[in-house]
Design a protein around this motif. Structure first.
Motif, PDB file in Angstrom:
ATOM      1  N   GLU A   1       5.179 -34.621  25.167  1.00 45.30           N
ATOM      2  CA  GLU A   1       4.698 -35.322  26.360  1.00 45.30           C
ATOM      3  C   GLU A   1       3.586 -34.520  27.050  1.00 45.30           C
ATOM      4  N   LEU A   2       2.692 -35.236  27.750  1.00 48.76           N
ATOM      5  CA  LEU A   2       1.656 -34.594  28.549  1.00 48.76           C
ATOM      6  C   LEU A   2       2.243 -34.231  29.904  1.00 48.76           C
ATOM      7  N   ALA A   3       2.109 -32.983  30.288  1.00 49.89           N
ATOM      8  CA  ALA A   3       2.710 -32.530  31.540  1.00 49.89           C
ATOM      9  C   ALA A   3       1.849 -31.435  32.171  1.00 49.89           C
ATOM     10  N   SER A   4       2.081 -31.197  33.464  1.00 54.55           N
ATOM     11  CA  SER A   4       1.359 -30.156  34.205  1.00 54.55           C
ATOM     12  C   SER A   4       2.361 -29.258  34.910  1.00 54.55           C
ATOM     13  N   PHE A   5       2.045 -27.968  34.918  1.00 61.18           N
ATOM     14  CA  PHE A   5       2.893 -26.980  35.589  1.00 61.18           C
ATOM     15  C   PHE A   5       1.988 -26.082  36.443  1.00 61.18           C
ATOM     16  N   THR A   6       2.503 -25.731  37.609  1.00 64.56           N
ATOM     17  CA  THR A   6       1.722 -24.921  38.550  1.00 64.56           C
ATOM     18  C   THR A   6       2.354 -23.543  38.690  1.00 64.56           C
ATOM     19  N   TYR A   7       1.495 -22.527  38.692  1.00 59.34           N
ATOM     20  CA  TYR A   7       1.952 -21.131  38.787  1.00 59.34           C
ATOM     21  C   TYR A   7       1.170 -20.456  39.925  1.00 59.34           C
ATOM     22  N   ARG A   8       1.836 -19.571  40.604  1.00 60.89           N
ATOM     23  CA  ARG A   8       1.227 -18.881  41.743  1.00 60.89           C
ATOM     24  C   ARG A   8       1.361 -17.370  41.538  1.00 60.89           C
ATOM     25  N   ALA A   9       0.233 -16.668  41.669  1.00 64.95           N
ATOM     26  CA  ALA A   9       0.246 -15.210  41.543  1.00 64.95           C
ATOM     27  C   ALA A   9      -0.239 -14.601  42.859  1.00 64.95           C
ATOM     28  N   GLU A  10       0.570 -13.704  43.402  1.00 60.18           N
ATOM     29  CA  GLU A  10       0.195 -13.037  44.657  1.00 60.18           C
ATOM     30  C   GLU A  10      -0.192 -11.579  44.434  1.00 60.18           C
ATOM     31  N   ASP A  11      -0.414 -11.228  43.171  1.00 57.56           N
ATOM     32  CA  ASP A  11      -0.823  -9.860  42.840  1.00 57.56           C
ATOM     33  C   ASP A  11      -2.063  -9.860  41.936  1.00 57.56           C
ATOM     34  N   TRP A  12      -2.901 -10.843  42.141  1.00 57.01           N
ATOM     35  CA  TRP A  12      -4.121 -10.957  41.341  1.00 57.01           C
ATOM     36  C   TRP A  12      -4.992  -9.723  41.584  1.00 57.01           C
ATOM     37  N   ALA A  13      -5.395  -9.057  40.526  1.00 55.58           N
ATOM     38  CA  ALA A  13      -6.172  -7.812  40.651  1.00 55.58           C
ATOM     39  C   ALA A  13      -7.135  -7.680  39.485  1.00 55.58           C
ATOM     40  N   VAL A  14      -8.259  -7.033  39.752  1.00 56.36           N
ATOM     41  CA  VAL A  14      -9.228  -6.700  38.702  1.00 56.36           C
ATOM     42  C   VAL A  14      -9.709  -5.270  38.939  1.00 56.36           C
ATOM     43  N   ARG A  15     -10.077  -4.612  37.870  1.00 58.57           N
ATOM     44  CA  ARG A  15     -10.568  -3.233  37.938  1.00 58.57           C
ATOM     45  C   ARG A  15     -11.717  -3.070  36.960  1.00 58.57           C
ATOM     46  N   GLY A  16     -12.498  -2.028  37.164  1.00 59.26           N
ATOM     47  CA  GLY A  16     -13.585  -1.811  36.228  1.00 59.26           C
ATOM     48  C   GLY A  16     -14.488  -0.666  36.631  1.00 59.26           C
ATOM     49  N   ALA A  17     -15.623  -0.589  35.952  1.00 59.32           N
ATOM     50  CA  ALA A  17     -16.586   0.498  36.156  1.00 59.32           C
ATOM     51  C   ALA A  17     -17.766   0.026  37.005  1.00 59.32           C
ATOM     52  N   VAL A  18     -18.443   0.988  37.598  1.00 64.38           N
ATOM     53  CA  VAL A  18     -19.625   0.719  38.419  1.00 64.38           C
ATOM     54  C   VAL A  18     -20.775   1.565  37.889  1.00 64.38           C
ATOM     55  N   ARG A  19     -21.954   0.970  37.805  1.00 67.81           N
ATOM     56  CA  ARG A  19     -23.149   1.758  37.504  1.00 67.81           C
ATOM     57  C   ARG A  19     -24.299   1.233  38.343  1.00 67.81           C
ATOM     58  N   PHE A  20     -25.217   2.129  38.632  1.00 66.37           N
ATOM     59  CA  PHE A  20     -26.374   1.793  39.452  1.00 66.37           C
ATOM     60  C   PHE A  20     -27.601   1.879  38.567  1.00 66.37           C
ATOM     61  N   THR A  21     -28.280   0.749  38.393  1.00 67.37           N
ATOM     62  CA  THR A  21     -29.439   0.712  37.522  1.00 67.37           C
ATOM     63  C   THR A  21     -30.561  -0.041  38.217  1.00 67.37           C
ATOM     64  N   GLY A  22     -31.739   0.574  38.232  1.00 66.11           N
ATOM     65  CA  GLY A  22     -32.835  -0.042  38.963  1.00 66.11           C
ATOM     66  C   GLY A  22     -32.458  -0.203  40.425  1.00 66.11           C
ATOM     67  N   ASP A  23     -32.671  -1.403  40.948  1.00 64.21           N
ATOM     68  CA  ASP A  23     -32.283  -1.680  42.332  1.00 64.21           C
ATOM     69  C   ASP A  23     -31.039  -2.570  42.374  1.00 64.21           C
ATOM     70  N   GLU A  24     -30.162  -2.396  41.387  1.00 63.06           N
ATOM     71  CA  GLU A  24     -28.952  -3.212  41.315  1.00 63.06           C
ATOM     72  C   GLU A  24     -27.719  -2.351  41.090  1.00 63.06           C
ATOM     73  N   MET A  25     -26.590  -2.864  41.583  1.00 65.75           N
ATOM     74  CA  MET A  25     -25.287  -2.298  41.263  1.00 65.75           C
ATOM     75  C   MET A  25     -24.606  -3.247  40.278  1.00 65.75           C
ATOM     76  N   VAL A  26     -24.126  -2.720  39.179  1.00 59.91           N
ATOM     77  CA  VAL A  26     -23.494  -3.548  38.147  1.00 59.91           C
ATOM     78  C   VAL A  26     -22.017  -3.202  38.079  1.00 59.91           C
ATOM     79  N   LEU A  27     -21.178  -4.229  38.236  1.00 59.09           N
ATOM     80  CA  LEU A  27     -19.723  -4.062  38.096  1.00 59.09           C
ATOM     81  C   LEU A  27     -19.324  -4.560  36.720  1.00 59.09           C
ATOM     82  N   SER A  28     -18.607  -3.749  35.991  1.00 53.06           N
ATOM     83  CA  SER A  28     -18.107  -4.135  34.660  1.00 53.06           C
ATOM     84  C   SER A  28     -16.587  -4.250  34.743  1.00 53.06           C
ATOM     85  N   VAL A  29     -16.092  -5.467  34.603  1.00 55.58           N
ATOM     86  CA  VAL A  29     -14.659  -5.717  34.739  1.00 55.58           C
ATOM     87  C   VAL A  29     -13.954  -5.379  33.441  1.00 55.58           C
ATOM     88  N   ASP A  30     -12.855  -4.625  33.541  1.00 58.10           N
ATOM     89  CA  ASP A  30     -12.070  -4.263  32.360  1.00 58.10           C
ATOM     90  C   ASP A  30     -11.391  -5.518  31.785  1.00 58.10           C
TER      91      ASP A  30
END
Length: 307
Positions: free
Chosen positions: A278-307
């Motif tokens: 059957e076709l169905a839908s389920f809903t999920y809730r996350a209250e600990d959503w997180a992202v991490r990564g590296a930072v570098r500065f190149t030219g006149d920009e800051m670049v975030l690289s997400v792990d």
């Protein structure tokens, strides 16, 4: 009759004077330029910040960075004086001095003669910028010298003047130092730090990235910090929709090399086939959503690289 004769004499006199003046102009322009005159013209152009005049004394235009930095210099030389001219055949070494940043400093340059004209050689003082971040290696791969964006690994030709070297990217890294360029180039050390608005600007960049992560899709996106346990309820996933209730709050590491963003709240609705077909839908809730990564500065920009 007398009146007419007087008028004729006056007109004739003007014509004679015009011929004599013209001859004087031709004689003057035909004379070879002296090395002293060329040297004084160069020093005058440095004093007035006149890049066009300097280029008129060269065989090639100034480099774009050299020209832009000179046009936006903090101060130019004052009261230049020629101290010595050593002329040898078609080449002349000029030693001068001028007031730069409140002190009299030596300025040396060379001229070469060709077809009666003395031209500046290309040996412009060279400056290299080295950056650090809080006293440690780092601080981005570029800096601003006036209005010119310059790589920290580049040797930059700068005309004698006073310049302000500022950290790049602007608004992300803070720090500035004065560079005084006179006879020879130098190495300028610039220590940088995170600017007051760096985290908020990085947050805007991260939020825009996460907006792309949470667009409707046929699969859970990678490198977005999103985990949706749809396989517990569905045999196959057809589409997934997200609603962001709170973006993860970003914090930059003290060394500027990494970031972490935590505390996000994300709601995901997964639609697909159940194990019963059957076709169905389920809903999920996350209250600990997180992202991490590296930072570098190149030219006149800051670049975030997400792990």
């Amino acid at each position: 009759m007398k009146r007419g004769a007087v008028v004729g004499i006056v007109v004739g006199a003007v014509a004679v004077v015009a011929v004599v003046v013209g001859a004087a102009v031709w004689w003057s322009s035909a004379q070879p330029q002296t090395v002293d005159a060329a040297a004084r013209e160069y020093l005058r152009a440095l004093e007035e910040g006149d890049a066009a005049a300097i280029e008129s004394l060269r065989d090639a235009p100034l480099d774009d960075v050299t020209r832009s930095a000179f046009a936006s210099a903090d101060a130019y030389i004052v009261d230049p004086r020629i101290a010595r001219v050593d002329e040898d055949a078609a080449r002349a070494a000029v030693t001068a001095d001028a007031e730069i940043a409140g002190e009299r400093r030596k300025i040396s340059f060379a001229l070469e003669e060709a077809e009666g004209e003395w031209r500046l050689t290309d040996d412009i003082p060279v400056v290299r910028i080295e950056t650090a971040f809080g006293g440690s290696p780092g601080g981005g791969d570029s800096v601003w010298i006036g209005d010119a964006l310059v790589g920290t690994a580049d040797d930059v030709g700068l005309l004698p003047a006073v310049y302000t070297v500022r950290a790049a990217p602007r608004g992300i890294l803070a720090g500035e130092v004065r560079a005084i360029v006179a006879e020879t180039g130098a190495t300028v050390e610039l220590d940088t730090s995170l600017a007051a608005d760096a985290a908020s600007l990085a947050q805007e960049q991260l939020d825009a990235y996460l907006d792309g992560c949470t667009a409707p899709a046929a699969a859970v996106p990678d490198n977005c910090g999103i985990r949706v346990p749809w396989a517990a309820d569905l045999a196959s996933l057809e589409r997934i929709a997200f609603r962001v209730e709170q973006y993860p709050a970003l914090r930059l590491a003290d060394d500027g090399a990494s970031f972490e963003a935590t505390g996000g709240i994300l709601v995901a609705t997964a639609t697909g086939q159940t194990r019963g077909g059957e076709l169905a839908s389920f809903t999920y809730r996350a209250e600990d959503w997180a992202v991490r990564g590296a930072v570098r500065f190149t030219g006149d920009e800051m670049v975030l690289s997400v792990d």
